[in-house]
Motif scaffolding. Structure first.
Motif, short mmCIF file in Angstrom:
data_model
loop_
_atom_site.label_atom_id
_atom_site.label_comp_id
_atom_site.label_asym_id
_atom_site.label_seq_id
_atom_site.Cartn_x
_atom_site.Cartn_y
_atom_site.Cartn_z
N ILE A 57 0.78 -1.27 -0.14
CA ILE A 57 0.07 -0.06 -0.15
C ILE A 57 0.78 1.20 -0.07
CG2 ILE A 57 -1.70 1.40 1.38
CD1 ILE A 57 -2.89 -1.21 2.30
N ILE A 58 0.54 2.36 -0.74
CA ILE A 58 1.14 3.38 -1.00
C ILE A 58 0.29 4.44 -0.50
CG2 ILE A 58 2.25 5.08 -2.53
CD1 ILE A 58 2.84 2.79 -4.51
N PRO A 59 0.59 5.37 0.37
CA PRO A 59 -0.15 6.54 0.81
C PRO A 59 -0.56 7.46 -0.41
CG PRO A 59 1.17 6.14 2.52
CD PRO A 59 1.67 5.21 1.31
N ILE A 60 -1.84 7.74 -0.45
CA ILE A 60 -1.89 8.78 -1.79
C ILE A 60 -1.17 9.80 -2.03
CG2 ILE A 60 -3.82 10.26 -0.73
CD1 ILE A 60 -4.15 8.45 -4.02
N ASP A 61 -0.57 10.41 -0.87
CA ASP A 61 0.39 11.39 -1.05
C ASP A 61 1.82 11.08 -1.03
OD1 ASP A 61 0.61 10.88 1.57
OD2 ASP A 61 0.00 12.93 2.44
N ASN A 62 2.39 9.78 -0.97
CA ASN A 62 3.50 9.03 -1.10
C ASN A 62 4.44 9.73 0.26
OD1 ASN A 62 5.12 7.41 -2.31
ND2 ASN A 62 6.45 9.19 -3.34
N ASP A 63 3.53 9.78 1.43
CA ASP A 63 4.22 10.21 2.53
C ASP A 63 5.16 9.05 3.26
OD1 ASP A 63 5.05 11.06 5.18
OD2 ASP A 63 3.30 12.63 5.18
N SER A 64 6.36 9.23 3.15
CA SER A 64 7.14 7.98 3.90
C SER A 64 6.65 7.77 5.38
CB SER A 64 8.71 8.23 3.91
OG SER A 64 8.94 9.36 4.54
N LYS A 65 6.28 8.71 6.11
CA LYS A 65 5.87 8.70 7.65
C LYS A 65 4.72 7.91 7.62
CE LYS A 65 8.43 12.70 9.37
NZ LYS A 65 8.16 14.04 9.86
N LYS A 66 3.70 8.06 6.70
CA LYS A 66 2.63 7.17 6.71
C LYS A 66 2.85 6.00 6.09
CE LYS A 66 -0.58 11.21 5.33
NZ LYS A 66 -1.62 11.66 4.56
N SER A 67 3.84 5.58 5.30
CA SER A 67 4.13 4.10 4.99
C SER A 67 4.49 3.45 6.10
CB SER A 67 5.12 4.22 3.77
OG SER A 67 4.73 4.71 2.78
N ASP A 68 5.38 3.99 6.86
CA ASP A 68 6.18 3.73 8.24
C ASP A 68 4.92 3.14 9.01
OD1 ASP A 68 8.43 3.84 7.25
OD2 ASP A 68 8.89 5.67 8.24
N LEU A 69 3.90 4.35 9.32
CA LEU A 69 2.81 4.20 9.82
C LEU A 69 1.89 2.68 9.52
CD1 LEU A 69 0.96 5.09 12.37
CD2 LEU A 69 -0.51 6.61 10.65
N ILE A 70 1.82 2.38 8.36
CA ILE A 70 1.05 1.15 7.71
C ILE A 70 1.96 0.04 8.33
CG2 ILE A 70 0.39 -0.04 5.66
CD1 ILE A 70 -0.17 2.53 4.46
N ASP A 71 3.13 0.01 8.23
CA ASP A 71 4.06 -1.02 8.59
C ASP A 71 3.65 -1.39 10.08
OD1 ASP A 71 5.16 -1.56 6.10
OD2 ASP A 71 6.75 -0.50 6.39
N GLY A 72 3.76 -0.19 11.00
CA GLY A 72 3.70 -0.42 12.42
C GLY A 72 2.33 -0.94 12.73
N VAL A 73 1.41 -0.16 12.21
CA VAL A 73 0.04 -0.85 12.72
C VAL A 73 -0.62 -2.24 11.90
CG1 VAL A 73 -2.40 0.02 13.17
CG2 VAL A 73 -0.48 1.58 13.32
N LEU A 74 -0.12 -2.21 10.63
CA LEU A 74 -0.84 -3.23 9.63
C LEU A 74 0.15 -4.25 9.26
CD1 LEU A 74 -3.41 -0.94 7.80
CD2 LEU A 74 -3.94 -2.26 9.84
N GLY A 75 1.43 -3.91 9.53
CA GLY A 75 2.69 -4.66 8.86
C GLY A 75 2.74 -6.12 9.58
N GLU A 76 3.53 -6.74 8.89
CA GLU A 76 4.12 -8.03 9.23
C GLU A 76 4.18 -8.20 10.59
OE1 GLU A 76 6.82 -11.81 7.35
OE2 GLU A 76 7.22 -9.52 6.78
N ASP A 77 3.92 -9.12 11.39
CA ASP A 77 4.18 -9.38 12.84
C ASP A 77 3.45 -8.35 13.59
OD1 ASP A 77 5.69 -11.62 12.30
OD2 ASP A 77 7.66 -10.46 12.18
N SER A 78 2.63 -7.74 13.11
CA SER A 78 1.93 -6.64 13.85
C SER A 78 0.74 -7.30 14.68
CB SER A 78 1.23 -5.52 12.92
OG SER A 78 0.34 -5.96 12.07
N TYR A 79 -0.18 -6.71 15.58
CA TYR A 79 -1.07 -7.22 16.42
C TYR A 79 -2.36 -7.63 15.05
CZ TYR A 79 -5.18 -7.94 19.31
OH TYR A 79 -6.49 -8.17 19.90
N PHE A 80 -2.48 -6.63 14.18
CA PHE A 80 -3.35 -6.95 13.26
C PHE A 80 -3.04 -8.18 12.36
CE2 PHE A 80 -4.97 -6.45 8.78
CZ PHE A 80 -6.19 -5.84 8.91
N HIS A 81 -1.93 -8.25 11.98
CA HIS A 81 -1.27 -9.77 11.33
C HIS A 81 -1.81 -10.96 12.28
CE1 HIS A 81 2.13 -11.91 9.29
NE2 HIS A 81 1.00 -12.43 8.99
#
Length: 197
Positions: A57-81
């Protein structure tokens, strides 16, 4: 991954980012296209298209901090995963080596399950090129299945290849590699079914 699971990731990404739109690249961007082209009654697609448990997933504004947020909350080995068995990887526009204008060719996946968030899913021709450019052997069966099941047409792919931005001379060799892959799949398919011309 199913389309419903992808919609869950779209909804969740929009919620944590505070955005109403995201971009989806990688293998799971094919899911809404499979539904669109399934016909009636729906045809069965090979399992290779849904094997992955990850959506890029790419944030619509290509913000790298948002990409990091996706990894942290929804990423591999997260609670969501751990809870759902699938996950998202936050990536950037630079991740996909795709032809110019690929965003305009995306499929807008939006439903009640996405709760207003739109996930723009990469067109199969652009996906085919991006995976070819990545040069990973593990993508071979996926690419072959795209050809075998008519998801991509050789003429469309070859038309788009020259539109890859900043393509090095070595990367231009991918055009011949693509032609070779189409020939190989068609030849193998012909051996499996002598009735195919």
């Amino acid at each position: 991954m199913t389309e419903e699971q992808l919609e869950h990731l779209i909804r969740s990404s929009g919620a944590i980012l505070g955005d109403s739109e995201i971009l989806i690249i990688g293998s799971q961007s094919i899911l809404p296209w499979l539904r669109k082209w399934a016909g009636k009654p729906p045809r069965a697609w090979p399992g290779v298209f849904t094997l992955s448990t990850e959506a890029d997933i790419i944030p619509i504004d290509n913000d790298s901090k948002k990409s990091d947020l996706i990894d942290g909350v929804l990423g591999e080995d997260s609670y969501f995963h751990a809870t759902y068995g699938y996950f998202a990887q936050g990536v950037s526009m630079e991740t996909a080596r795709a032809p110019e204008g690929w965003q305009a060719r995306c499929y807008p996946l939006k439903s009640e399950r996405t709760q207003g968030v739109v996930g723009y899913c990469m067109h199969p021709a652009d996906l085919f090129i991006a995976k070819t450019m990545a040069g990973r052997p593990k993508d071979g069966p996926f690419l072959d299945a795209m050809i075998e099941h008519g998801i991509v047409e050789e003429s469309t792919v070859l038309h788009l290849v020259p539109k890859i931005p900043n393509c090095t001379p070595q990367e231009q060799v991918v055009r011949n590699g693509i032609r070779g892959r189409f020939r190989k799949v068609k030849k193998d398919r012909g051996r499996a079914d002598p009735g195919i011309e």
